[in-house]
Scaffold this motif. Structure first.
Motif, PDB file in Angstrom:
ATOM      1  N   LYS A 182      -4.427  -2.861  -4.041  1.00  0.00           N
ATOM      2  CA  LYS A 182      -5.323  -1.720  -3.822  1.00  0.00           C
ATOM      3  C   LYS A 182      -6.441  -1.687  -4.859  1.00  0.00           C
ATOM      4  CE  LYS A 182      -2.158   1.442  -1.439  1.00  0.00           C
ATOM      5  NZ  LYS A 182      -1.504   2.773  -1.476  1.00  0.00           N
ATOM      6  N   THR A 183      -6.113  -2.005  -6.113  1.00  0.00           N
ATOM      7  CA  THR A 183      -7.154  -2.048  -7.147  1.00  0.00           C
ATOM      8  C   THR A 183      -8.186  -3.122  -6.843  1.00  0.00           C
ATOM      9  OG1 THR A 183      -5.530  -1.291  -8.780  1.00  0.00           O
ATOM     10  CG2 THR A 183      -7.548  -2.289  -9.613  1.00  0.00           C
ATOM     11  N   LEU A 201       1.460  -4.068  -4.267  1.00  0.00           N
ATOM     12  CA  LEU A 201       0.549  -3.146  -3.589  1.00  0.00           C
ATOM     13  C   LEU A 201      -0.428  -2.458  -4.547  1.00  0.00           C
ATOM     14  CD1 LEU A 201      -0.185  -1.994  -0.841  1.00  0.00           C
ATOM     15  CD2 LEU A 201       1.497  -0.173  -1.223  1.00  0.00           C
ATOM     16  N   PRO A 202      -0.011  -1.976  -5.753  1.00  0.00           N
ATOM     17  CA  PRO A 202      -1.006  -1.371  -6.662  1.00  0.00           C
ATOM     18  C   PRO A 202      -2.114  -2.335  -7.061  1.00  0.00           C
ATOM     19  CG  PRO A 202       1.224  -0.790  -7.341  1.00  0.00           C
ATOM     20  CD  PRO A 202       1.359  -1.834  -6.288  1.00  0.00           C
ATOM     21  N   ARG A 221     -14.801  -3.325  -2.646  1.00  0.00           N
ATOM     22  CA  ARG A 221     -15.672  -2.407  -1.908  1.00  0.00           C
ATOM     23  C   ARG A 221     -16.861  -1.967  -2.757  1.00  0.00           C
ATOM     24  NH1 ARG A 221     -10.740  -0.166  -0.221  1.00  0.00           N
ATOM     25  NH2 ARG A 221     -11.005   1.529  -1.747  1.00  0.00           N
ATOM     26  N   ASP A 269      -8.932  -4.323  -3.865  1.00  0.00           N
ATOM     27  CA  ASP A 269      -9.720  -3.904  -2.697  1.00  0.00           C
ATOM     28  C   ASP A 269     -10.774  -2.867  -3.084  1.00  0.00           C
ATOM     29  OD1 ASP A 269      -8.203  -5.599  -1.179  1.00  0.00           O
ATOM     30  OD2 ASP A 269      -6.856  -4.020  -0.425  1.00  0.00           O
ATOM     31  N   CYS A 270     -10.412  -1.968  -3.996  1.00  0.00           N
ATOM     32  CA  CYS A 270     -11.368  -0.951  -4.441  1.00  0.00           C
ATOM     33  C   CYS A 270     -12.554  -1.591  -5.157  1.00  0.00           C
ATOM     34  CB  CYS A 270     -10.670   0.058  -5.336  1.00  0.00           C
ATOM     35  SG  CYS A 270     -11.732   1.383  -5.944  1.00  0.00           S
TER      36      CYS A 270
END
Length: 735
Positions: free
Chosen positions: A548-549, A544-545, A555, A551-552
């Motif tokens: 999330k990185t 998950l970390p 974006r 995905d950031c």
């Protein structure tokens, strides 16, 4: 006068009973000899014998009993043993905290060297009892230890005088010996310390595994009944090997002078050994020696033996294998042997109705012989050094077989009892082999005078090979160079009083590391879940970390929030221009290490909380198979696409599409010139800006158009041809 008459009557009764029974007469004779050796005279009673060996103040009752028996065996008084202990051992061994235990070890090791000088000591029940008593006394050596239960009535002890009168280890037993009752057991430390003093009973490297096997059904405490059964099994194995090496077996196999038959299988018609070579199979007898493996085809009457060498370096491979009739791979009950000396592999099958314990046993002992020869070649051991290494392997096989036959336990249920197999299977096993080679280097190629027992410099002086001397005592090995009448109180092994030798220290450390590894593996087994969807859910939560990185960054690269994306591009570009990117990875590692150390020393929550993962809906087996089929299809599609990319690159390299090849070649030339001219940070900046700004409002349209043209160019490139050729099975069979 009346007392003297009663003593004379008792003495006459003992002589009469000795005359009636030859066995009792021999025991009475041994008792009288040792009574003389210990200072007693024929006309003196037991009271004077007790006065010669008064109890030692700093020893427990049980330890006093063991020391008294040791003094009888050695033919000296306990006072003389104390004087020898004070003069022969260094001062650090005589510390108050361990003085009683070290003195007990000193007396026990000296007595054992006398006891094992006889070839049939394993058959003596009192020897087995004495060695067990030594282990019990090791746990309660001093007066401040847990003493023997004083409330035990005399009737609870064995009446040894009536059963084993005149035993070598229990002379004057009714007053001197405190017997082990049914409640006395031995722990792992005492067994690991005392058992290796007799090389046939245990080896330093595998003694902990042996204890685990013997106590697997008794709560990690060794009972005398189990210990006695194990030693009786060892006695049977040694007798079998003594009888197996007869002239008939040697003539059939044409054994070399130094070869020893270790084990034989296939002599019982209901338990044959089948040898498979190619499509053929035939029964026969299998024999393992300390140098080779022999197979004699036939039943009852055997043909000339075929030898499979295990000693020389011919790239031997021994491993478990499937076999069956006509070459079919059905039964997992065979051992494959392969080397450069034979044209095709040989499969030795061990048929049995249930399990594969026979195959596993023979696989282990064959690998042990193979690995001990690799060990001797690696460390260039010669003469008695090599013989000692082989003797260690042979004694290990004896113990392995005794446990297997006495307790009917499959080898897969416990850790290996073979020294050289253990070194290959445990983490850090190479340290065991290096330390063992250093110990064997102390053995001179020819037998010399060994160092005295417990000398502080004993590890630096030559010693006699303990395992080889054990085989000589059992008359399994014959050597004209060995003097069997040397002083038996010398040190034949590597056991030192009051201290751990390097091999014991390494084994103890590796045992701790192995325990930690096993505990970690237990946690691994607990967290394993079944089902593809469940494992994917666990993996997604763990990653998950990273997700999330990613995905950031995605974006920021899509410019959905232009201000944040612009700030990110400017900041990252500034880092690259200032050449600060080389500090990104070190700073990240330092921050990660800081967090880990903070959790280690400051964070007080020792118990890690379990991760909470939402379990996917339960699926029946058919749905699981469909998911698996879909996953396999996706993997197959990825492999196909990868092959297409490689084939198109091959086509570009060989100019199958000339125009595309020209464009790619020009692009590669420009890239090469740019790399040579421009500094690396500018090339990195260009690449990073291209990826970050391609979706910005100013470049979005041109980027989409360029990506479309690139895909169209890639689509027009043909793939290089591929032709699949099926193998010709007929040619393979002819070979």
């Amino acid at each position: 006068m009346d007392k003297d008459k009663e003593k004379d009557k008792d003495k006459d009764k003992e002589k009469e009973s000795a005359d009636k029974s030859p066995k009792a007469g021999n025991l009475w004779l041994i008792k009288s000899i040792f009574s003389k050796g210990s200072g007693g005279r024929d006309g003196e009673g037991d009271g004077e014998a007790n006065n010669a060996n008064p109890p030692i103040a700093f020893l427990s009752t049980f330890a006093n009993s063991v020391v008294s028996r040791c003094s009888k065996i050695l033919g000296v008084s306990t006072k003389e043993l104390q004087e020898q202990f004070d003069t022969e051992l260094p001062n650090d061994v005589k510390q108050c905290s361990s003085h009683a235990r070290n003195f007990l070890e000193f007396c026990s090791f000296k007595a054992l060297q006398v006891a094992i000088s006889r070839p049939k000591y394993l058959s003596d029940k009192e020897f087995r009892r004495l060695t067990f008593d030594m282990m019990v006394a090791w746990e309660i050596p001093g007066v401040d230890s847990c003493l023997v239960d004083k409330d035990s009535s005399p009737n609870s002890k064995r009446d040894v005088l009536g059963e084993d009168v005149g035993s070598l280890f229990y002379s004057n037993s009714t007053r001197m010996a405190v017997q082990v009752d049914d409640e006395k057991t031995v722990g792992p430390e005492a067994f690991a310390r005392m058992a290796p003093a007799c090389p046939v009973i245990a080896d330093i490297t595998t003694v902990h595994n042996l204890f685990d096997v013997l106590t697997c059904s008794s709560g990690s405490r060794l009972h005398f009944l189990l210990y006695d059964k194990y030693l009786r099994g060892l006695e049977k194995v040694t007798k079998f090997v003594q009888n197996a090496g007869g002239p008939q077996a040697s003539s059939n196999l044409s054994l070399a002078e130094e070869e020893i038959i270790v084990d034989i299988d296939g002599t019982v018609p209901t338990q044959p050994v089948l040898q498979h070579v190619g499509m053929s199979a035939w029964p026969g007898r299998l024999t393992l020696t300390n140098y080779a493996l022999y197979f004699e085809s036939g039943v009852g009457l055997y043909d000339k033996a075929v030898k499979y060498d295990l000693a020389t370096e011919v790239k031997q491979v021994i491993k478990p294998e499937l076999t069956g009739p006509l070459g079919a791979r059905i039964f997992d009950k065979a051992v494959m042997y392969k080397s450069t000396l034979i044209e095709e592999p040989v499969y030795l099958e061990f048929p049995e109705f249930k399990g594969c314990s026979r195959r596993d046993y023979w696989l282990d002992i064959c690998l042990e012989i193979l690995r001990v020869h690799k060990f001797t070649r690696k460390y260039n051991l010669k003469g008695n050094q090599k013989s000692e290494a082989l003797a260690r392997a042979i004694l290990g096989i004896f113990r392995f077989r005794a446990v297997r036959e006495s307790f009917r336990i499959s080898s897969s249920n416990y850790k290996t009892l073979l020294c050289f197999n253990l070194a290959e299977s445990v983490p850090g096993g190479d340290m065991i082999m290096e330390t063992l080679s250093s110990h064997l280097a102390l053995i001179s190629p020819k037998f010399g005078q060994p160092d005295t027992l417990g000398s502080p410099n004993s590890q630096r002086r030559p010693v006699l090979p303990a395992a080889l001397m054990t085989l000589i005592r059992f008359k399994i090995v014959s050597s004209d160079d060995v003097k069997l009448d040397e002083e038996p109180t010398r040190q034949y092994g590597s056991i030192c009083v009051g201290e751990l030798n390097p091999l014991e220290d390494v084994v103890k450390q590796l045992k701790q590391n192995t325990g930690m590894a096993e505990a970690a593996q237990a946690t691994v087994d607990q967290v394993k879940v079944e089902g593809i969807d469940a494992n994917l859910a666990v993996m997604k939560e763990l990653l998950l970390p990273i997700i999330k990185t990613h995905d950031c960054l995605q974006r920021l690269a899509t410019w959905d929030e232009p201000f944040k994306s612009l700030m990110f591009v400017l900041f990252s570009g500034y880092l690259i221009l200032r050449d600060w990117t080389k500090f990104v990875l070190p700073v990240f590692l330092i921050l990660l290490a800081t967090v880990m150390l903070w959790r280690r020393y400051i964070w007080r929550r020792r118990q890690l909380e379990a991760m909470k993962i939402t379990a996917p809906p339960n699926k029946n087996p058919v749905e699981q198979l469909l998911i698996l089929q879909e996953a396999v299809t996706q993997v197959e599609s990825l492999i196909q696409n990868g092959n297409v990319v490689l084939l198109k690159i091959r086509a570009l390299a060989f100019a199958v599409a000339p125009q595309a090849t020209e464009k790619l070649a020009m692009l590669m030339v420009l890239a090469g010139v740019g790399v040579m001219i421009l500094p690396g940070k500018y090339m990195m900046l260009l690449g990073w800006m291209e990826w970050c700004t391609r979706n910005s409002p100013l470049r979005r349209e041109s980027s989409e158009r360029g990506l479309r043209r690139l895909k169209e160019w890639w689509t027009r490139i043909p793939a290089a041809p591929v032709h699949l050729v099926k193998p010709d099975h007929n040619d393979k069979k002819r070979k």
